[in-house]
Scaffold this motif. Structure first.
Motif, PDB file in Angstrom:
ATOM      1  N   LYS A 118      44.933  28.309  52.195  1.00 39.29           N
ATOM      2  CA  LYS A 118      42.939  27.606  52.445  1.00 39.29           C
ATOM      3  C   LYS A 118      43.299  26.287  52.875  1.00 39.29           C
ATOM      4  N   SER A 119      42.082  26.084  53.521  1.00 41.92           N
ATOM      5  CA  SER A 119      41.727  24.425  53.936  1.00 41.92           C
ATOM      6  C   SER A 119      41.362  23.280  52.801  1.00 41.92           C
ATOM      7  N   LEU A 120      42.307  22.052  53.752  1.00 38.78           N
ATOM      8  CA  LEU A 120      42.104  21.225  53.632  1.00 38.78           C
ATOM      9  C   LEU A 120      40.742  21.042  52.512  1.00 38.78           C
ATOM     10  N   ALA A 121      39.841  21.406  53.714  1.00 37.59           N
ATOM     11  CA  ALA A 121      38.074  21.019  53.372  1.00 37.59           C
ATOM     12  C   ALA A 121      37.858  21.295  51.630  1.00 37.59           C
ATOM     13  N   GLU A 122      38.588  22.649  51.675  1.00 40.63           N
ATOM     14  CA  GLU A 122      38.745  23.289  50.004  1.00 40.63           C
ATOM     15  C   GLU A 122      39.131  22.708  48.918  1.00 40.63           C
ATOM     16  N   LEU A 123      39.974  21.619  49.493  1.00 46.42           N
ATOM     17  CA  LEU A 123      40.334  21.018  48.213  1.00 46.42           C
ATOM     18  C   LEU A 123      40.041  19.518  48.498  1.00 46.42           C
ATOM     19  N   LEU A 124      39.691  18.612  48.990  1.00 52.81           N
ATOM     20  CA  LEU A 124      38.675  17.463  49.288  1.00 52.81           C
ATOM     21  C   LEU A 124      37.372  18.131  49.454  1.00 52.81           C
ATOM     22  N   GLY A 125      36.637  18.110  49.777  1.00 49.73           N
ATOM     23  CA  GLY A 125      35.564  18.701  49.464  1.00 49.73           C
ATOM     24  C   GLY A 125      35.207  18.998  51.514  1.00 49.73           C
ATOM     25  N   ALA A 126      33.433  19.078  51.662  1.00 49.08           N
ATOM     26  CA  ALA A 126      33.147  19.668  53.114  1.00 49.08           C
ATOM     27  C   ALA A 126      34.232  18.395  54.058  1.00 49.08           C
ATOM     28  N   LEU A 127      34.004  18.541  55.101  1.00 51.33           N
ATOM     29  CA  LEU A 127      34.363  17.165  55.414  1.00 51.33           C
ATOM     30  C   LEU A 127      33.130  16.675  56.590  1.00 51.33           C
ATOM     31  N   ASN A 138      28.544  13.946  54.761  1.00 53.89           N
ATOM     32  CA  ASN A 138      27.797  13.463  53.502  1.00 53.89           C
ATOM     33  C   ASN A 138      29.421  12.763  52.571  1.00 53.89           C
ATOM     34  N   TRP A 139      30.494  12.869  53.272  1.00 55.05           N
ATOM     35  CA  TRP A 139      32.313  12.407  52.895  1.00 55.05           C
ATOM     36  C   TRP A 139      31.350  11.591  53.035  1.00 55.05           C
ATOM     37  N   PRO A 140      31.609  10.322  53.507  1.00 52.33           N
ATOM     38  CA  PRO A 140      31.651   9.022  53.774  1.00 52.33           C
ATOM     39  C   PRO A 140      30.096   8.363  53.237  1.00 52.33           C
ATOM     40  N   LYS A 141      29.818   8.837  53.094  1.00 50.81           N
ATOM     41  CA  LYS A 141      27.583   8.531  52.088  1.00 50.81           C
ATOM     42  C   LYS A 141      28.700   8.499  50.597  1.00 50.81           C
ATOM     43  N   ILE A 175      35.702  12.983  32.546  1.00 49.77           N
ATOM     44  CA  ILE A 175      34.490  13.615  32.366  1.00 49.77           C
ATOM     45  C   ILE A 175      33.754  13.394  33.161  1.00 49.77           C
ATOM     46  N   LEU A 176      33.325  11.938  33.750  1.00 46.62           N
ATOM     47  CA  LEU A 176      32.543  11.608  34.434  1.00 46.62           C
ATOM     48  C   LEU A 176      32.897  11.316  35.702  1.00 46.62           C
ATOM     49  N   PHE A 177      34.275  11.946  36.188  1.00 42.05           N
ATOM     50  CA  PHE A 177      35.239  11.962  37.591  1.00 42.05           C
ATOM     51  C   PHE A 177      34.788  12.712  37.740  1.00 42.05           C
ATOM     52  N   GLY A 178      35.119  13.661  37.077  1.00 46.98           N
ATOM     53  CA  GLY A 178      34.528  15.248  37.099  1.00 46.98           C
ATOM     54  C   GLY A 178      33.138  16.522  37.450  1.00 46.98           C
ATOM     55  N   LEU A 179      32.311  15.434  36.246  1.00 45.34           N
ATOM     56  CA  LEU A 179      31.229  15.700  37.348  1.00 45.34           C
ATOM     57  C   LEU A 179      30.656  15.057  38.262  1.00 45.34           C
ATOM     58  N   ALA A 180      31.111  14.207  38.950  1.00 47.09           N
ATOM     59  CA  ALA A 180      31.268  13.439  40.796  1.00 47.09           C
ATOM     60  C   ALA A 180      31.568  14.944  41.230  1.00 47.09           C
ATOM     61  N   TYR A 181      32.876  15.599  40.193  1.00 46.47           N
ATOM     62  CA  TYR A 181      33.527  16.202  41.851  1.00 46.47           C
ATOM     63  C   TYR A 181      32.946  17.497  41.477  1.00 46.47           C
ATOM     64  N   LEU A 182      31.938  18.060  40.507  1.00 48.35           N
ATOM     65  CA  LEU A 182      31.595  19.699  40.123  1.00 48.35           C
ATOM     66  C   LEU A 182      29.937  19.198  40.601  1.00 48.35           C
ATOM     67  N   ARG A 183      29.391  17.938  40.496  1.00 45.58           N
ATOM     68  CA  ARG A 183      28.397  18.245  41.654  1.00 45.58           C
ATOM     69  C   ARG A 183      28.192  17.380  42.345  1.00 45.58           C
ATOM     70  N   THR A 184      29.488  17.900  43.948  1.00 47.80           N
ATOM     71  CA  THR A 184      29.182  17.716  45.262  1.00 47.80           C
ATOM     72  C   THR A 184      30.173  18.127  45.314  1.00 47.80           C
ATOM     73  N   ARG A 185      31.258  19.065  44.639  1.00 46.19           N
ATOM     74  CA  ARG A 185      32.502  20.066  45.050  1.00 46.19           C
ATOM     75  C   ARG A 185      33.224  19.064  45.814  1.00 46.19           C
ATOM     76  N   SER A 186      33.574  17.568  45.902  1.00 48.67           N
ATOM     77  CA  SER A 186      33.779  16.805  47.053  1.00 48.67           C
ATOM     78  C   SER A 186      34.682  16.008  46.080  1.00 48.67           C
ATOM     79  N   LEU A 187      35.931  15.054  46.470  1.00 49.15           N
ATOM     80  CA  LEU A 187      36.649  14.220  46.060  1.00 49.15           C
ATOM     81  C   LEU A 187      36.006  12.862  46.452  1.00 49.15           C
ATOM     82  N   ALA A 188      35.477  13.149  47.720  1.00 53.24           N
ATOM     83  CA  ALA A 188      34.956  11.613  47.647  1.00 53.24           C
ATOM     84  C   ALA A 188      34.023  10.605  46.928  1.00 53.24           C
TER      85      ALA A 188
END
Length: 203
Positions: free
Chosen positions: A66-75, A78-81, A189-202
Motif C-alpha cells: 500500500k502507498s504512503l498516501a493511504e497512511l498519511l492521507g492524499a499528499l 489540502n494537506w498543508p491547509k 476522540i477529537l483527533f480521531g474525528l479529525a482523521y475520519l473527516r479528512t482521511r488524513s493525518l494532517a
C-alpha cells in the motif's frame, strides 16, 4: 462468513494480525533503544521514537503493498491547509484555557527574558511529539482497526490506549486525576474525528 484464523473473505491477512505485526516490529526496533537509554540513565529521545514509529509504519505499508498516501492521507493541496488548520486549532485549545486561568487570577503569566532562545526548540520538540503520537495513535493501527471493526470501536480502543499511555501524568493531578483522564480520552476522540473527516493525518 470466513472462519479462517488468518485470512479474511478476500484471502488477505486479517487486520488484527497486521496490528500485531506492527507492534512486534515496534518492539523489535524500540527495545534496543530502551536498553541503551537505560544504561545511560536517559530516556529514548523523541526523534528516535518518531523514527521507530515511521520505520514500523512504512514497513507494514510496504508488506501490504500500500502507498504512503493511504497512511498519511492524499499528499495534495489540502494537506498543508489541514496541517495549518490543525496547528491553529491546537494552539487555541492550549491558549484559551491558559488565558482564562490568567484572567481568573488562578495563575500569572510573564514573558521570560530568554524567550527567543526557548521558543524554537520548544516548537520543534512539540512538532516531533505530535508527529510521533499521530502516527502511533491515528496511523497504521487506527486505520487497521477501522477497517476491521468500524470507526467507533476503533475510536474507543485507541482512546483507551491513548489515555493509558498518558496515565503517568495523572498522579500529578491529585484529586483531579479523573478529570485529566477524561480530558485525554476526549482529546483522542477529537483527533480521531479529525482523521475520519479528512482521511488524513494532517489536521
Amino acid at each position: 462468513m470466513s472462519s479462517h484464523p488468518f485470512l479474511n473473505l478476500e484471502r488477505r491477512l486479517r487486520n488484527g494480525w497486521w496490528v500485531a505485526i506492527f507492534f512486534a516490529l515496534l518492539a523489535t526496533l524500540l527495545v534496543p533503544l530502551i536498553i541503551i537509554a537505560g544504561e545511560s540513565s536517559a530516556g529514548v529521545p523523541l526523534y528516535q521514537q518518531l523514527s521507530v514509529i515511521i520505520a514500523a509504519s512504512l514497513t507494514c505499508q510496504g508488506l501490504r503493498h500500500k502507498s504512503l498516501a493511504e497512511l498519511l492521507g492524499a499528499l495534495d493541496g489540502n494537506w498543508p491547509k489541514d496541517l495549518l488548520a490543525g496547528a491553529g486549532a491546537g494552539f487555541l485549545l492550549m491558549a484559551l484555557p491558559a488565558a482564562f486561568l490568567g484572567i481568573a487570577g488562578v495563575v500569572s503569566w510573564r514573558i521570560a527574558s530568554d524567550w527567543a532562545s526557548i521558543v524554537g526548540p520548544t516548537l520543534a520538540t512539540l512538532a516531533i511529539a505530535a508527529a510521533a503520537e499521530e502516527l502511533l495513535f491515528r496511523g497504521f493501527v487506527f486505520q487497521r482497526l477501522i477497517a476491521g471493526l468500524g470507526a467507533w470501536p476503533a475510536q474507543l480502543i485507541i482512546a483507551a490506549f491513548f489515555t493509558l499511555t498518558h496515565s503517568d501524568s495523572f498522579r500529578e493531578q491529585g484529586h483531579l486525576a479523573y478529570l485529566a483522564g477524561a480530558n485525554i480520552f476526549t482529546a483522542s476522540i477529537l483527533f480521531g474525528l479529525a482523521y475520519l473527516r479528512t482521511r488524513s493525518l494532517a489536521l
